[in-house]
Design a protein around this motif. Structure first.
Motif, short mmCIF file in Angstrom:
data_model
loop_
_atom_site.label_atom_id
_atom_site.label_comp_id
_atom_site.label_asym_id
_atom_site.label_seq_id
_atom_site.Cartn_x
_atom_site.Cartn_y
_atom_site.Cartn_z
N PHE A 84 0.82 -1.05 0.08
CA PHE A 84 -0.02 -0.05 0.07
C PHE A 84 0.86 1.11 -0.21
O PHE A 84 1.61 1.52 0.96
CB PHE A 84 -0.93 -0.10 1.32
N LYS A 85 0.90 1.88 -1.01
CA LYS A 85 1.87 2.98 -1.26
C LYS A 85 1.12 4.26 -2.17
O LYS A 85 0.10 4.02 -2.92
CB LYS A 85 3.21 2.92 -1.90
N MET A 86 1.63 5.28 -2.13
CA MET A 86 1.09 6.52 -2.84
C MET A 86 1.40 6.26 -4.41
O MET A 86 2.59 5.87 -4.69
CB MET A 86 1.68 7.80 -2.19
N SER A 87 0.55 6.73 -5.08
CA SER A 87 0.64 6.28 -6.77
C SER A 87 1.79 7.57 -6.89
O SER A 87 1.59 8.45 -6.57
CB SER A 87 -0.58 6.46 -7.33
N SER A 88 2.33 7.21 -8.08
CA SER A 88 3.55 8.13 -8.75
C SER A 88 2.93 9.09 -9.48
O SER A 88 3.78 9.93 -10.38
CB SER A 88 4.78 7.67 -9.23
N ASP A 89 1.57 8.86 -9.78
CA ASP A 89 1.13 9.71 -11.31
C ASP A 89 0.47 10.99 -10.67
O ASP A 89 -0.07 11.80 -11.45
CB ASP A 89 0.19 9.01 -11.88
N GLY A 90 0.69 11.31 -9.34
CA GLY A 90 0.10 12.65 -8.99
C GLY A 90 -1.30 12.65 -8.77
O GLY A 90 -1.86 13.95 -8.65
N SER A 91 -2.13 11.67 -8.84
CA SER A 91 -3.58 11.73 -8.57
C SER A 91 -3.96 11.85 -7.22
O SER A 91 -5.35 12.25 -7.07
CB SER A 91 -4.12 10.54 -9.29
N GLY A 92 -3.00 11.51 -6.38
CA GLY A 92 -3.46 11.65 -4.88
C GLY A 92 -3.97 10.03 -4.58
O GLY A 92 -4.49 9.90 -3.51
N GLN A 93 -3.99 9.28 -5.37
CA GLN A 93 -4.63 7.83 -5.08
C GLN A 93 -3.45 7.04 -4.59
O GLN A 93 -2.21 7.31 -4.74
CB GLN A 93 -5.32 7.18 -6.36
N PHE A 94 -3.68 5.79 -4.21
CA PHE A 94 -2.87 4.97 -3.53
C PHE A 94 -2.88 3.55 -4.28
O PHE A 94 -4.06 3.20 -4.93
CB PHE A 94 -3.34 4.73 -2.15
#
Length: 225
Positions: A201-211
């Motif tokens: 479980f980690k932050m997405s790297s696309d900058g969408s604020g999703q995980f």
């Protein structure tokens, strides 16, 4: 006083026995009876041997006549055994099936709207290595001797089956609710437990604020019995 004088006028070769049965007469008769009895016994034995030979010849002829039928019967038995083995194998495969269709059909009912799956994978089943027996067979001594209790070897261990989900989620709370739903009553009988592996479980790297998340579900073990 008078005196009696006995004079034996018979020579030794003229003496005869007082027995009315004469051995020189009976000996030839007894020999004749023995010879007749021997001939009768030989005839009975010869007749019995001839009857046995005729019976053996009849059995051999019958066996030769039955050889094609016996060969056909043996071939039929082999076919029946092969068919039974195939049916048993199919039955074991049927018992070892793990059906995911119902689970996938119910996913829309339990998955929050903010969850987006990116992959669903079912890795090959995993069979744990067999455990070695640490204890020897139990032996008990009796008056008549010692006997060992045989330990029946266990069959192959059941295979562990997993289904893994990966995707995007808006928060850790939503991921936790999804994990609880995966292990909930909706999938009872199929999913035994669900967990989010460490680091999954980690932050997405696309900058969408999703995980990014992954949920691994351990399913009912597969056993071919």
């Amino acid at each position: 006083m008078s005196r009696t004088i006995h004079i034996n006028l018979l020579r030794d070769d003229e003496r005869v026995s007082s027995n009315p049965v004469r051995m020189r007469v009976m000996a030839p008769i007894l020999c004749g009876f023995a010879l007749v009895a021997l001939l009768v016994w030989w005839h009975i034995v010869a007749a019995a041997n001839a009857a046995r030979q005729r019976e053996e010849a009849a059995i051999a002829a019958t066996t030769d006549d039955l050889k094609p039928a016996i060969a056909a019967f043996d071939a039929l038995v082999l076919r029946v055994n092969a068919a039974r083995a195939e049916i048993d194998q199919i039955g074991r495969y049927r018992n070892g099936r793990v059906v995911f269709g119902d689970m996938l059909a119910k996913l829309p009912d339990v998955v929050p709207a903010s969850v987006q799956f990116t992959s669903v994978t079912i890795p090959p089943p995993y069979r744990p290595p067999a455990k070695k027996e640490d204890k020897p067979p139990v032996r008990s001594a009796t008056k008549t001797g010692a006997s060992a209790t045989a330990v029946k070897p266990a069959g192959p261990a059941p295979e562990k089956v997993f289904i893994n989900f990966a995707g995007l989620v808006d928060s850790a709370e939503t991921a936790a609710r999804l994990k609880a739903a995966m292990a909930g009553p909706a999938f009872a009988g199929l999913v035994k437990s669900a967990e989010i592996p460490g680091g999954a479980f980690k932050m997405s790297s696309d900058g969408s604020g999703q995980f990014l998340f992954e949920i691994s579900c351990e399913c009912t073990e597969r056993s071919f019995k």
